[in-house]
Design a protein around this motif. Structure first.
Motif, PDB file in Angstrom:
ATOM      1  N   ALA A 167       0.704  -1.327  -0.078  1.00 47.16           N
ATOM      2  CA  ALA A 167       0.061   0.066   0.063  1.00 47.16           C
ATOM      3  C   ALA A 167       0.872   1.111  -0.013  1.00 47.16           C
ATOM      4  O   ALA A 167       2.196   1.307   0.196  1.00 47.16           O
ATOM      5  CB  ALA A 167      -0.790   0.028   1.013  1.00 47.16           C
ATOM      6  N   ALA A 168       0.298   2.425  -0.387  1.00 45.61           N
ATOM      7  CA  ALA A 168       1.301   3.682  -0.590  1.00 45.61           C
ATOM      8  C   ALA A 168       2.031   3.892   0.596  1.00 45.61           C
ATOM      9  O   ALA A 168       3.261   4.391   0.582  1.00 45.61           O
ATOM     10  CB  ALA A 168       0.192   4.679  -0.833  1.00 45.61           C
ATOM     11  N   PRO A 169       1.439   3.967   1.728  1.00 45.45           N
ATOM     12  CA  PRO A 169       2.303   4.499   2.930  1.00 45.45           C
ATOM     13  C   PRO A 169       3.519   3.449   3.109  1.00 45.45           C
ATOM     14  O   PRO A 169       4.570   3.932   3.547  1.00 45.45           O
ATOM     15  CB  PRO A 169       1.215   4.315   4.157  1.00 45.45           C
ATOM     16  N   GLU A 170       3.159   2.112   2.675  1.00 45.46           N
ATOM     17  CA  GLU A 170       4.311   1.067   3.114  1.00 45.46           C
ATOM     18  C   GLU A 170       5.321   1.410   1.935  1.00 45.46           C
ATOM     19  O   GLU A 170       6.651   1.339   2.432  1.00 45.46           O
ATOM     20  CB  GLU A 170       3.877  -0.143   3.326  1.00 45.46           C
ATOM     21  N   LEU A 171       4.879   1.436   0.657  1.00 40.09           N
ATOM     22  CA  LEU A 171       5.621   1.816  -0.388  1.00 40.09           C
ATOM     23  C   LEU A 171       6.643   2.806  -0.203  1.00 40.09           C
ATOM     24  O   LEU A 171       7.792   2.920  -0.539  1.00 40.09           O
ATOM     25  CB  LEU A 171       5.014   1.894  -1.745  1.00 40.09           C
ATOM     26  N   LYS A 172       6.081   4.319   0.348  1.00 44.26           N
ATOM     27  CA  LYS A 172       6.750   5.197   0.871  1.00 44.26           C
ATOM     28  C   LYS A 172       7.881   4.842   1.484  1.00 44.26           C
ATOM     29  O   LYS A 172       8.979   5.637   1.533  1.00 44.26           O
ATOM     30  CB  LYS A 172       5.866   6.462   1.256  1.00 44.26           C
ATOM     31  N   LYS A 173       7.717   4.113   2.564  1.00 44.37           N
ATOM     32  CA  LYS A 173       8.757   4.018   3.586  1.00 44.37           C
ATOM     33  C   LYS A 173       9.807   3.019   3.107  1.00 44.37           C
ATOM     34  O   LYS A 173      11.005   3.271   3.311  1.00 44.37           O
ATOM     35  CB  LYS A 173       7.843   3.082   4.799  1.00 44.37           C
ATOM     36  N   ILE A 174       9.445   2.304   2.087  1.00 41.15           N
ATOM     37  CA  ILE A 174      10.563   1.260   1.605  1.00 41.15           C
ATOM     38  C   ILE A 174      11.361   2.190   0.764  1.00 41.15           C
ATOM     39  O   ILE A 174      12.558   1.971   0.503  1.00 41.15           O
ATOM     40  CB  ILE A 174       9.786  -0.021   0.633  1.00 41.15           C
ATOM     41  N   ARG A 175      10.688   3.029  -0.215  1.00 43.35           N
ATOM     42  CA  ARG A 175      11.529   3.940  -0.964  1.00 43.35           C
ATOM     43  C   ARG A 175      12.576   4.771  -0.328  1.00 43.35           C
ATOM     44  O   ARG A 175      13.560   5.100  -0.498  1.00 43.35           O
ATOM     45  CB  ARG A 175      10.482   4.609  -2.001  1.00 43.35           C
ATOM     46  N   GLN A 176      11.974   5.473   0.771  1.00 43.22           N
ATOM     47  CA  GLN A 176      12.903   6.085   1.706  1.00 43.22           C
ATOM     48  C   GLN A 176      13.657   5.322   2.159  1.00 43.22           C
ATOM     49  O   GLN A 176      15.024   5.989   2.259  1.00 43.22           O
ATOM     50  CB  GLN A 176      11.988   6.682   2.604  1.00 43.22           C
ATOM     51  N   GLU A 177      13.830   4.138   2.656  1.00 43.93           N
ATOM     52  CA  GLU A 177      14.883   3.219   3.041  1.00 43.93           C
ATOM     53  C   GLU A 177      15.856   3.064   2.342  1.00 43.93           C
ATOM     54  O   GLU A 177      17.075   3.000   2.413  1.00 43.93           O
ATOM     55  CB  GLU A 177      14.430   1.906   3.929  1.00 43.93           C
ATOM     56  N   ILE A 178      15.487   2.959   0.989  1.00 44.13           N
ATOM     57  CA  ILE A 178      16.494   2.505  -0.240  1.00 44.13           C
ATOM     58  C   ILE A 178      16.982   3.847  -0.470  1.00 44.13           C
ATOM     59  O   ILE A 178      18.573   3.746  -0.659  1.00 44.13           O
ATOM     60  CB  ILE A 178      15.631   1.895  -1.499  1.00 44.13           C
ATOM     61  N   ASP A 179      16.672   4.982  -0.482  1.00 48.10           N
ATOM     62  CA  ASP A 179      17.076   6.372  -0.722  1.00 48.10           C
ATOM     63  C   ASP A 179      18.203   6.507   0.437  1.00 48.10           C
ATOM     64  O   ASP A 179      19.274   7.069   0.001  1.00 48.10           O
ATOM     65  CB  ASP A 179      15.936   7.471  -0.971  1.00 48.10           C
ATOM     66  N   TYR A 180      17.933   6.200   1.522  1.00 51.33           N
ATOM     67  CA  TYR A 180      18.620   6.603   2.603  1.00 51.33           C
ATOM     68  C   TYR A 180      20.046   5.728   2.667  1.00 51.33           C
ATOM     69  O   TYR A 180      20.995   5.839   3.315  1.00 51.33           O
ATOM     70  CB  TYR A 180      17.889   6.673   3.928  1.00 51.33           C
TER      71      TYR A 180
END
Length: 220
Positions: free
Chosen positions: A119-132
Motif C-alpha cells: 500500500a502507498a504508505p508502506e511503499l513510501k517507507k520502502i522507497r525512503q529506506e532505499i534512498d537513505y
C-alpha cells in the motif's frame, strides 16, 4: 520431498478442472494436501531456526486454499492447479515482506520472496529506506549468491517516471520506480520430487533473508 502422487494429482487436476472430477477424486486431493502441509511444516521447523520470526507459525497460517475465487475472473475453472504457501511473521493474511513457495508441475515450481504491491504508505517507507541506505541495499541485491539464484529484482510493475519527491538523477531511481520488491527462483519437476527439495528451499530462503529483513525494517 513431496510424494510423486502429490504431483500426479496436480497434473490430473489441471486436465480435469471441474467439480465433478474433483469430488470423485476428493480422497486423492486430501492425501496430496496432507503431503504438502507436512512439507510446509518441515520448512517452518527448519527455517524457523534461521529466521526466528517464523518459528511460531502454524501450517494453517501459511497454506493457501486450492479453491479459487472466480467472481471477478474470466477463467471460471474452480480450482488452482498448484499448492502454495506464504511465510512471514504475520501469516499469509498479513501483507508483510516474506517468503513464498509454489508447487505446480509442468515447469512452474518456484519459490520467491519480498513484498508485492505494498500500500502507498508502506511503499513510501520502502522507497525512503532505499534512498537513505542505497549502499546497503545494493550490497544485498548484488551479493554473488543472491545474483546467482535470483538475478535481478522483478521490474514488471515499475513506474515509467520517478515517483513524486524523487529526481531522475537520484542514484537509486531505478529501484525507487518499483512498486513491488520481489525475486524468484524456479525448480524442475525432478528437484521437487527429490530428497534435496527442502535443502534447496532453505538455501534460497537464506539467500533472500537480507532482502526480507531490509524490507521489514523499512515497514516497521
Amino acid at each position: 520431498m513431496l510424494q510423486p502422487a502429490t504431483l500426479t494429482f496436480l497434473r490430473q487436476l489441471k486436465r480435469n478442472n471441474n467439480r465433478p472430477w474433483f469430488e470423485a477424486h476428493k480422497d486423492k486431493y486430501l492425501e496430496a494436501k496432507a503431503d504438502f502441509e507436512a512439507f510446509v511444516e518441515q520448512v517452518i521447523t527448519a527455517y524457523g531456526q534461521t529466521d526466528t520470526s517464523l518459528a511460531g507459525l502454524e501450517v494453517k497460517d501459511c497454506v493457501f486454499r486450492i479453491y479459487k475465487d472466480v467472481r471477478f475472473s474470466k477463467d471460471k475453472t474452480p480450482y488452482k492447479s498448484n499448492f502454495a504457501a506464504g511465510f512471514n511473521k504475520g501469516g499469509k493474511r498479513v501483507h508483510l515482506p516474506g517468503y513464498y513457495l509454489h508447487i505446480e508441475p509442468g515447469g512452474n515450481h518456484f519459490c520467491g520472496g519480498g513484498i508485492w504491491m505494498p500500500a502507498a504508505p508502506e511503499l513510501k517507507k520502502i522507497r525512503q529506506e532505499i534512498d537513505y541506505n542505497l549502499d546497503e541495499f545494493l550490497g544485498i541485491i548484488r551479493e554473488k549468491q543472491f545474483r546467482k539464484l535470483f538475478g535481478e529484482l522483478n521490474t514488471e510493475s515499475a513506474l515509467s517516471r520517478p515517483p513524486q519527491g524523487y529526481s531522475a538523477d537520484n542514484p537509486a531511481v531505478d529501484f525507487l520506480k518499483l512498486r513491488s520488491f520481489i525475486v524468484g527462483s524456479s525448480f524442475s519437476d525432478a528437484e521437487v520430487a527429490s530428497p534435496k527439495l527442502l535443502k534447496l528451499i532453505l538455501q534460497r530462503f537464506t539467500a533472500m533473508k537480507p532482502l526480507i529483513d531490509f524490507l521489514n525494517r523499512a515497514m516497521d
